[in-house]
Design a protein around this motif. Sequence first.
Motif, PDB file in Angstrom:
ATOM      1  N   ILE A  31       4.932  -7.329   5.857  1.00 14.98           N
ATOM      2  CA  ILE A  31       4.573  -8.723   6.115  1.00 14.98           C
ATOM      3  C   ILE A  31       4.159  -9.382   4.805  1.00 14.98           C
ATOM      4  O   ILE A  31       3.422  -8.786   4.012  1.00 14.98           O
ATOM      5  N   TYR A  65       2.432 -13.038   3.522  1.00 18.19           N
ATOM      6  CA  TYR A  65       1.763 -14.227   4.035  1.00 18.19           C
ATOM      7  C   TYR A  65       1.863 -15.392   3.062  1.00 18.19           C
ATOM      8  O   TYR A  65       2.058 -15.210   1.856  1.00 18.19           O
ATOM      9  N   ASN A 118      -2.548 -13.080  -0.538  1.00 17.86           N
ATOM     10  CA  ASN A 118      -3.537 -12.059  -0.197  1.00 17.86           C
ATOM     11  C   ASN A 118      -3.404 -10.785  -1.012  1.00 17.86           C
ATOM     12  O   ASN A 118      -3.521  -9.690  -0.483  1.00 17.86           O
ATOM     13  N   LEU A 119      -3.183 -10.931  -2.308  1.00 21.33           N
ATOM     14  CA  LEU A 119      -3.236  -9.750  -3.169  1.00 21.33           C
ATOM     15  C   LEU A 119      -4.683  -9.269  -3.232  1.00 21.33           C
ATOM     16  O   LEU A 119      -5.604 -10.034  -2.978  1.00 21.33           O
ATOM     17  N   PHE A 120      -4.859  -7.998  -3.599  1.00 17.29           N
ATOM     18  CA  PHE A 120      -6.207  -7.467  -3.732  1.00 17.29           C
ATOM     19  C   PHE A 120      -6.705  -7.810  -5.141  1.00 17.29           C
ATOM     20  O   PHE A 120      -6.192  -7.276  -6.123  1.00 17.29           O
ATOM     21  N   LEU A 160      -1.046   1.190  -3.736  1.00 16.00           N
ATOM     22  CA  LEU A 160      -2.137   1.595  -2.830  1.00 16.00           C
ATOM     23  C   LEU A 160      -1.618   2.116  -1.493  1.00 16.00           C
ATOM     24  O   LEU A 160      -1.934   3.239  -1.084  1.00 16.00           O
ATOM     25  N   ALA A 161      -0.816   1.290  -0.804  1.00 18.26           N
ATOM     26  CA  ALA A 161      -0.385   1.686   0.538  1.00 18.26           C
ATOM     27  C   ALA A 161       0.553   2.894   0.516  1.00 18.26           C
ATOM     28  O   ALA A 161       0.378   3.814   1.330  1.00 18.26           O
ATOM     29  N   ARG A 218       4.894  -5.549  -3.060  1.00 19.91           N
ATOM     30  CA  ARG A 218       3.914  -4.675  -2.413  1.00 19.91           C
ATOM     31  C   ARG A 218       4.391  -4.276  -1.019  1.00 19.91           C
ATOM     32  O   ARG A 218       4.256  -3.125  -0.605  1.00 19.91           O
ATOM     33  N   ALA A 219       4.967  -5.236  -0.301  1.00 22.51           N
ATOM     34  CA  ALA A 219       5.489  -4.930   1.039  1.00 22.51           C
ATOM     35  C   ALA A 219       6.728  -4.035   0.929  1.00 22.51           C
ATOM     36  O   ALA A 219       6.884  -3.076   1.694  1.00 22.51           O
ATOM     37  N   MET A 221       6.677  -0.069   0.585  1.00 20.61           N
ATOM     38  CA  MET A 221       6.547   0.801   1.761  1.00 20.61           C
ATOM     39  C   MET A 221       7.925   1.112   2.356  1.00 20.61           C
ATOM     40  O   MET A 221       8.014   1.730   3.406  1.00 20.61           O
ATOM     41  N   GLN A 233      -8.091 -10.415   3.556  1.00 18.95           N
ATOM     42  CA  GLN A 233      -7.937  -9.202   2.756  1.00 18.95           C
ATOM     43  C   GLN A 233      -7.765  -7.985   3.659  1.00 18.95           C
ATOM     44  O   GLN A 233      -6.941  -7.113   3.413  1.00 18.95           O
ATOM     45  N   ALA A 272      -4.332  -8.166   5.254  1.00 22.79           N
ATOM     46  CA  ALA A 272      -3.277  -7.736   4.335  1.00 22.79           C
ATOM     47  C   ALA A 272      -3.232  -6.213   4.249  1.00 22.79           C
ATOM     48  O   ALA A 272      -2.156  -5.613   4.275  1.00 22.79           O
ATOM     49  N   SER A 302      -1.881  -4.773   7.466  1.00 27.69           N
ATOM     50  CA  SER A 302      -0.457  -5.058   7.590  1.00 27.69           C
ATOM     51  C   SER A 302       0.380  -4.075   6.780  1.00 27.69           C
ATOM     52  O   SER A 302       1.534  -3.841   7.087  1.00 27.69           O
ATOM     53  N   LEU A 303      -0.221  -3.528   5.723  1.00 29.14           N
ATOM     54  CA  LEU A 303       0.506  -2.547   4.920  1.00 29.14           C
ATOM     55  C   LEU A 303       0.478  -1.163   5.552  1.00 29.14           C
ATOM     56  O   LEU A 303       1.037  -0.225   5.006  1.00 29.14           O
ATOM     57  N   LEU A 335      -2.405   0.487   6.286  1.00 22.15           N
ATOM     58  CA  LEU A 335      -3.646   1.213   6.025  1.00 22.15           C
ATOM     59  C   LEU A 335      -4.499   1.209   7.289  1.00 22.15           C
ATOM     60  O   LEU A 335      -4.482   0.243   8.054  1.00 22.15           O
ATOM     61  N   GLN A 377     -14.816  -4.844  -3.254  1.00 20.53           N
ATOM     62  CA  GLN A 377     -15.063  -6.259  -3.543  1.00 20.53           C
ATOM     63  C   GLN A 377     -16.474  -6.645  -3.128  1.00 20.53           C
ATOM     64  O   GLN A 377     -17.169  -7.391  -3.829  1.00 20.53           O
TER      65      GLN A 377
END
Lengths: 250, 290
Positions: A86, A88, A92-94, A105-106, A154-155, A158, B185, B188, B191-192, B194, B207
């Motif tokens: 997904i 958005y 919504n990056l970290f 990360l994922a 990033r999506a 996966m 956050q 997101a 959604s990945l 996790l 954070q």
Amino acid sequence: MNEHPALLLEGVYKSFGENEVLKGIDLMVEPHEVVCLIGASGSGKSTLLKCVNLVEPIDSGRVVVEGEEITAQSVDANRIRRRIGIVYQSFNLFPHMTVLRNVTLAPREALGTNRAEAEKNAGDLLERFGLLDKRDEYPDRLSGGQQQRVAIVRALAMRPHLMLLDEVTSALDPELVAEILAVIRELAREGMTMLIATHEMGFARDIADRICFLEAGRILEQGPPESIFTAPEHPRTRQFLGRIIEAGRL
Amino acid sequence: MAEGGPAAPGPSAGRGSRALGNRGVLVSSASTVLFFAMIAVVVVLAPGSGVVAERFFDPSHLWQSLVGSEGLPSVLGAFWLNVQIFMFSEVFILILALVIAVVRGIPGPVFFPFRLVAVAYTDLFRGVPLILVLYMIGFGVPGLDLGFISYLPDVAYGVISLVLVYSAYVAEVYRAGIESVHESQNVAARSLGLTRWQSLRFVVLPQAIRRVIPPLLNDFIGLQKDTALVSVLGSIEAARAAQIYGASEFNYASYVVAALLFVLITIPLARFTDRLIARDKRRREAGALA
Ligand SMILES: Nc1ncnc2c1ncn2[C@@H]1O[C@H](COP(=O)(O)OP(=O)(O)O)[C@@H](O)[C@H]1O
Ligand SMILES: [Mg+2]
């Protein structure tokens, strides 16, 4: 390989309190198909996408991903979510992680990929999308377009079978929109299955195999772009497209 | 830490003088000297100032109480116990408070009792004065005859009390931090693919904790001072050592020494906190411009 549809929604209902947002959505997306969701603001596009991977739990109905019902009690939703990417509107990056860490990360934590392999895959993807020199930057050092490309990478890291894109260009300055649309076109050319909510009608007409018009939580009309854009059947669709044309966006 | 910004004009020019300029430095020096000179005059001329100087600031008493003498504890030596209490407590507080804050945020009906316990805990220990907790733990638990738990050294009950009380405060600080991280956050991360726990661990908590470091340090400044209260259980820490000296010598220089030791150890932490706050402010302003 897989005769199941990539995605199947059956009678999906979703309310926020009193506000019924999705009122019985039926939708099928075939493998390699690109489906665009259009409709006015507030018609429920974002909610629909979030319900596909159950980030928003649904009230009733079924969501089936490649033949597996994600809504079934016994199914581990996290496992199926990993097959759905997904992206958005607001990236919504970290913010506390470098680009590379955002991307790895994922795969590392959810798929258990080892670090070297995850970083190699990430490097390949970043290179493909022209971001390799940004791999050690933090998100706040990137332009909006770059951030959104990182979110897409990033999506993709996966290795999703299905990508959901929620107005991924709406938060961008006009001159940055094209670079993101080019990326999505590239994905479509490679055969990525996608469900895309968008206000970019020209783009939707161009890229979509099918257009779904969403109005107040129902899919009022769907079909190939030629027929929806040139000969919409439903008066509501005509009205919506009329307003878009008036605004000079088609 | 490296100082950013343009090169200093001279090797000895500090941040403050650079900002003020030469004239500014002159004026601020003059005003500082004048200000303290006036205070000194007032103090020295005040009635009884001789007695005050003798009772509080007598150099030989200051030194004697600092290093200790035959039969009398050294305030400096006793202060080492404060430092140890502080460091031990701090580690446990950081961990326990985080657990409480996280438990309080777990959604779902199954976890209702856990949330309830976490809320009751913070309400209780933020409400009860530390000294009462010290009495209850320090005098109560040893009287219960519960095996080794009832035979710990006095200072251990002090540490436990500090941990119980301060964890309630620090848990609230953590919780504010967690709630300040935008829900998108978490969305997101989920959604990945996790899990909820992974999202918390890798995305939300890092954070949240970064944002609450300044208020956490503030709480630790409070904790440093409150280590003195552990003396009510009989441990001879700096305040108690000072009291013993004062009572035996009829002189209060020992209290001044203990007070200075507490101030000395608090100042670096306070300046460090200021610095972090300033850094965060700069970052936010840079972020707003981007
Ligand atoms: N998290 C939420 N809580 C409450 N109401 C929501 C939430 N998300 C969306 N809504 C409501 O659902 C409706 C549809 O919103 P959305 O799915 O964002 O529409 P769209 O993406 O088509 O603009 C709106 O009325 C919105 O206010
Ligand atoms: Mg939306």
